[in-house]
Design an enzyme around this catalytic site. Sequence first.
Site, PDB file in Angstrom:
ATOM      1  N   THR A 209      -5.183  -4.308  -5.395  1.00 34.72           N
ATOM      2  CA  THR A 209      -5.118  -3.048  -4.637  1.00 34.72           C
ATOM      3  C   THR A 209      -6.344  -2.162  -4.840  1.00 34.72           C
ATOM      4  OG1 THR A 209      -3.964  -0.911  -4.611  1.00 34.72           O
ATOM      5  CG2 THR A 209      -3.678  -2.228  -6.584  1.00 34.72           C
TER       6      THR A 209
ATOM      7  N   GLU B 275      -6.132   0.796  -5.399  1.00 29.66           N
ATOM      8  CA  GLU B 275      -5.794   1.744  -6.468  1.00 29.66           C
ATOM      9  C   GLU B 275      -6.540   1.405  -7.759  1.00 29.66           C
ATOM     10  OE1 GLU B 275      -3.448   4.632  -6.638  1.00 29.66           O
ATOM     11  OE2 GLU B 275      -4.176   4.497  -4.593  1.00 29.66           O
TER      12      GLU B 275
ATOM     13  N   TYR C 161       0.882   2.404 -12.163  1.00 28.07           N
ATOM     14  CA  TYR C 161       0.846   1.329 -11.153  1.00 28.07           C
ATOM     15  C   TYR C 161      -0.516   0.630 -11.190  1.00 28.07           C
ATOM     16  CZ  TYR C 161       0.235  -0.733  -6.487  1.00 28.07           C
ATOM     17  OH  TYR C 161      -0.048  -1.593  -5.437  1.00 28.07           O
TER      18      TYR C 161
ATOM     19  N   LYS D 267      -1.461  -3.190 -12.272  1.00 27.37           N
ATOM     20  CA  LYS D 267      -2.111  -4.072 -11.293  1.00 27.37           C
ATOM     21  C   LYS D 267      -3.472  -4.569 -11.809  1.00 27.37           C
ATOM     22  CE  LYS D 267       0.388  -4.456  -7.432  1.00 27.37           C
ATOM     23  NZ  LYS D 267       0.632  -5.700  -6.693  1.00 27.37           N
TER      24      LYS D 267
HETATM   25  P1  NAP Z   1       6.777  -3.133  -0.502  1.00 20.06           P
HETATM   26  O1  NAP Z   1       7.136  -2.918   0.923  1.00 20.06           O
HETATM   27  O2  NAP Z   1       7.171  -2.115  -1.513  1.00 20.06           O
HETATM   28  O3  NAP Z   1       7.382  -4.559  -0.923  1.00 20.06           O
HETATM   29  C1  NAP Z   1       7.452  -4.950  -2.266  1.00 20.06           C
HETATM   30  C2  NAP Z   1       8.481  -6.029  -2.396  1.00 20.06           C
HETATM   31  O4  NAP Z   1       8.576  -6.429  -3.769  1.00 20.06           O
HETATM   32  C3  NAP Z   1       9.903  -5.635  -1.973  1.00 20.06           C
HETATM   33  O5  NAP Z   1      10.441  -6.714  -1.250  1.00 20.06           O
HETATM   34  C4  NAP Z   1      10.630  -5.455  -3.300  1.00 20.06           C
HETATM   35  O6  NAP Z   1      12.011  -5.736  -3.228  1.00 20.06           O
HETATM   36  C5  NAP Z   1       9.945  -6.535  -4.112  1.00 20.06           C
HETATM   37  N1  NAP Z   1      10.100  -6.390  -5.566  1.00 20.06           N
HETATM   38  C6  NAP Z   1       9.988  -5.279  -6.326  1.00 20.06           C
HETATM   39  N2  NAP Z   1      10.156  -5.591  -7.635  1.00 20.06           N
HETATM   40  C7  NAP Z   1      10.407  -6.933  -7.679  1.00 20.06           C
HETATM   41  C8  NAP Z   1      10.651  -7.846  -8.714  1.00 20.06           C
HETATM   42  N3  NAP Z   1      10.687  -7.457  -9.997  1.00 20.06           N
HETATM   43  N4  NAP Z   1      10.852  -9.154  -8.396  1.00 20.06           N
HETATM   44  C9  NAP Z   1      10.830  -9.560  -7.106  1.00 20.06           C
HETATM   45  N5  NAP Z   1      10.611  -8.743  -6.083  1.00 20.06           N
HETATM   46  C10 NAP Z   1      10.370  -7.429  -6.371  1.00 20.06           C
HETATM   47  O7  NAP Z   1       5.206  -3.337  -0.671  1.00 20.06           O
HETATM   48  P2  NAP Z   1       4.118  -3.837   0.405  1.00 20.06           P
HETATM   49  O8  NAP Z   1       3.491  -2.649   1.025  1.00 20.06           O
HETATM   50  O9  NAP Z   1       4.699  -4.901   1.224  1.00 20.06           O
HETATM   51  O10 NAP Z   1       3.011  -4.440  -0.562  1.00 20.06           O
HETATM   52  C11 NAP Z   1       3.025  -5.812  -0.934  1.00 20.06           C
HETATM   53  C12 NAP Z   1       2.190  -6.003  -2.180  1.00 20.06           C
HETATM   54  O11 NAP Z   1       0.858  -5.559  -1.943  1.00 20.06           O
HETATM   55  C13 NAP Z   1       2.670  -5.201  -3.387  1.00 20.06           C
HETATM   56  O12 NAP Z   1       2.385  -5.980  -4.531  1.00 20.06           O
HETATM   57  C14 NAP Z   1       1.793  -3.960  -3.377  1.00 20.06           C
HETATM   58  O13 NAP Z   1       1.678  -3.426  -4.675  1.00 20.06           O
HETATM   59  C15 NAP Z   1       0.493  -4.546  -2.873  1.00 20.06           C
HETATM   60  N6  NAP Z   1      -0.387  -3.658  -2.115  1.00 20.06           N
HETATM   61  C16 NAP Z   1       0.088  -2.952  -1.058  1.00 20.06           C
HETATM   62  C17 NAP Z   1      -0.787  -2.178  -0.312  1.00 20.06           C
HETATM   63  C18 NAP Z   1      -0.320  -1.417   0.890  1.00 20.06           C
HETATM   64  O14 NAP Z   1      -1.047  -0.506   1.337  1.00 20.06           O
HETATM   65  N7  NAP Z   1       0.810  -1.752   1.476  1.00 20.06           N
HETATM   66  C19 NAP Z   1      -2.151  -2.145  -0.652  1.00 20.06           C
HETATM   67  C20 NAP Z   1      -2.590  -2.900  -1.725  1.00 20.06           C
HETATM   68  C21 NAP Z   1      -1.708  -3.676  -2.449  1.00 20.06           C
HETATM   69  P3  NAP Z   1      13.084  -4.588  -2.832  1.00 20.06           P
HETATM   70  O15 NAP Z   1      13.126  -4.589  -1.329  1.00 20.06           O
HETATM   71  O16 NAP Z   1      14.322  -5.082  -3.473  1.00 20.06           O
HETATM   72  O17 NAP Z   1      12.577  -3.303  -3.398  1.00 20.06           O
HETATM   73  O1  F7E Z   2      -0.029   8.162  -0.831  1.00 24.00           O
HETATM   74  C1  F7E Z   2      -0.852  11.740  -0.770  1.00 24.00           C
HETATM   75  C2  F7E Z   2      -0.757  11.047  -2.116  1.00 24.00           C
HETATM   76  O2  F7E Z   2       2.140   7.093  -1.443  1.00 24.00           O
HETATM   77  C3  F7E Z   2      -1.240   8.313  -0.139  1.00 24.00           C
HETATM   78  C4  F7E Z   2       0.694   1.850  -1.941  1.00 24.00           C
HETATM   79  O3  F7E Z   2       0.918   0.909  -0.919  1.00 24.00           O
HETATM   80  O4  F7E Z   2      -1.550   2.186  -1.188  1.00 24.00           O
HETATM   81  C5  F7E Z   2      -0.337   2.862  -1.463  1.00 24.00           C
HETATM   82  O5  F7E Z   2      -0.517   3.836  -2.482  1.00 24.00           O
HETATM   83  C6  F7E Z   2      -1.845   9.678  -0.466  1.00 24.00           C
HETATM   84  C7  F7E Z   2      -1.858  10.015  -1.952  1.00 24.00           C
HETATM   85  O6  F7E Z   2       0.101   5.669  -0.936  1.00 24.00           O
HETATM   86  C8  F7E Z   2       2.427  13.072  -0.014  1.00 24.00           C
HETATM   87  O7  F7E Z   2      -0.945  11.975  -3.172  1.00 24.00           O
HETATM   88  C9  F7E Z   2       0.386  13.783   0.023  1.00 24.00           C
HETATM   89  O8  F7E Z   2      -3.093  10.595  -2.261  1.00 24.00           O
HETATM   90  O9  F7E Z   2       1.224   6.782   0.896  1.00 24.00           O
HETATM   91  P1  F7E Z   2       0.964   6.926  -0.550  1.00 24.00           P
HETATM   92  P2  F7E Z   2      -0.874   5.352  -2.170  1.00 24.00           P
HETATM   93  O10 F7E Z   2      -0.533   6.147  -3.357  1.00 24.00           O
HETATM   94  O11 F7E Z   2      -2.275   5.456  -1.645  1.00 24.00           O
HETATM   95  C10 F7E Z   2      -2.136   1.502  -2.308  1.00 24.00           C
HETATM   96  C11 F7E Z   2      -3.385   0.807  -1.825  1.00 24.00           C
HETATM   97  C12 F7E Z   2      -1.175   0.622  -3.018  1.00 24.00           C
HETATM   98  O12 F7E Z   2      -1.563  -0.392  -3.597  1.00 24.00           O
HETATM   99  C13 F7E Z   2       0.207   1.129  -3.199  1.00 24.00           C
HETATM  100  O13 F7E Z   2       1.107   0.053  -3.466  1.00 24.00           O
HETATM  101  O14 F7E Z   2      -1.040  10.672   0.149  1.00 24.00           O
HETATM  102  N1  F7E Z   2       0.351  12.498  -0.397  1.00 24.00           N
HETATM  103  N2  F7E Z   2       1.652  14.162   0.249  1.00 24.00           N
HETATM  104  C14 F7E Z   2       1.607  12.014  -0.419  1.00 24.00           C
HETATM  105  N3  F7E Z   2       2.081  10.809  -0.716  1.00 24.00           N
HETATM  106  C15 F7E Z   2       3.417  10.603  -0.611  1.00 24.00           C
HETATM  107  N4  F7E Z   2       3.929   9.379  -0.862  1.00 24.00           N
HETATM  108  N5  F7E Z   2       4.279  11.629  -0.240  1.00 24.00           N
HETATM  109  C16 F7E Z   2       3.833  12.868   0.064  1.00 24.00           C
HETATM  110  O15 F7E Z   2       4.597  13.762   0.404  1.00 24.00           O
END
Ligand code: NAP
Ligand code: F7E
Length: 343
Positions: free
Chosen positions: A126, A128, A150, A154
Amino acid sequence: MTKSALITGVNGQDGAYLAQHLLSLGYRVIGGMRRSSTPNFWRLDELGITRQIEFVPLDVSDASNCTDIVRRYKPTEVYNLAAQSFVEASFHQPYYTLEADGSGPLNLLESIRVASPESRFYQASTSELYGKVQEIPQTESTPFYPRSPYAAAKLYGHWITVNHREAYGMHASSGILFNHESPLRGPEFVTRKITMTLASIAHGHTDCLMLGNINAKRDWGFAGDYVKGMYLMLQQSSPGDFVLATNETHTVREFATIAASHMGIDLIWDGEGLKEIGVDRKTGATVVKIDERFFRPSEVDLLLGNPRKANAAFGWKPSTSFGELVEMMAKADYDRVARGVLQ
Ligand code: NAP
Ligand code: F7E
């Protein structure tokens, strides 16, 4: 021979889109889902693919569970998407986040090493990891500086993937993916929170959207584009680390303003800091307020990725612009509220 893929976290946002993509390519898809009292299939149902997936109970924090499944299926490819993926929650549940996001990849890598060494492995790394960014834009060689439990968990997942590639010659790749969103995004993430709440306001069900740091900047793309990049990484003859990003960055405020415009709300901003508000120009109503509770103990202020390595290696580039993404999400939630099926 039919290729098989084990996708952990198949019922998450990326799991659903990746399963759809691999099924379209003729893969046998084995979907890992952790046990829950009420299994959650809404994304797979929305894509109409639930019945095409072979589900297996798989919690990545359980090493023996991982080894059993990998030994039983010996998948051609393993995509580790399972994680506690909400940054905010990781400050409250750091140990659980470490188990799922740090031990999880180790458990799968070790399972592959001992039980199915030919399987190729994808780790969901990620942006992050860059946290307090050391360089703009960020690339595969930018130093990491994680800013949350987180990101720290990661970081281990990332480096243990590199380690198994270098120590054991495994085909293990790490995708350093910048934020990617969609109508299937979880409701706690800021983009979906904005489109859901504004849709509810536009339909007259809610008054106000409460947000935290609206100055945060993110490189937001469409999840459907990013899962294709995951697949392409595992088709390369050599594994590696690849950034997937759009090379554009926008504030949370900009996202909200554009989303509102697709709901018929002309959002203008007034005031500063915690007193800043978003007002509907037509009605004068305050529709966005700032709430301290949504600020994080340590923030990632700006993310901007350069995906040129992935583009040069396998031609990946995003096909959905920022404007198209916001419109897609806003319209999907506006329609969901109209149909009374908001998830
Ligand atoms: P998501 O919608 O939160 O999906 C995560 C999945 O992991 C859910 O199906 C969740 O199950 C499952 N899970 C959580 N803990 C688990 C465990 N201990 N064992 C097995 N399954 C588990 O996340 P996503 O946005 O699809 O992201 C997919 C992956 O990419 C994640 O690893 C995330 O950290 C990473 N990532 C995401 C982004 C992004 O912007 N979306 C960017 C960079 C990296 P439940 O439904 O039961 O909660
Ligand atoms: O926050 C700001 C918050 O929770 C984005 C995950 O998929 O992407 C995701 O992480 C920004 C942050 O995503 C609210 O402070 C303001 O600066 O949508 P987010 P994230 O933290 O960037 C990365 C790449 C991953 O890997 C992660 O799994 O938005 N923000 N106001 C807020 N965020 C939330 N959630 N809620 C608010 O009300």
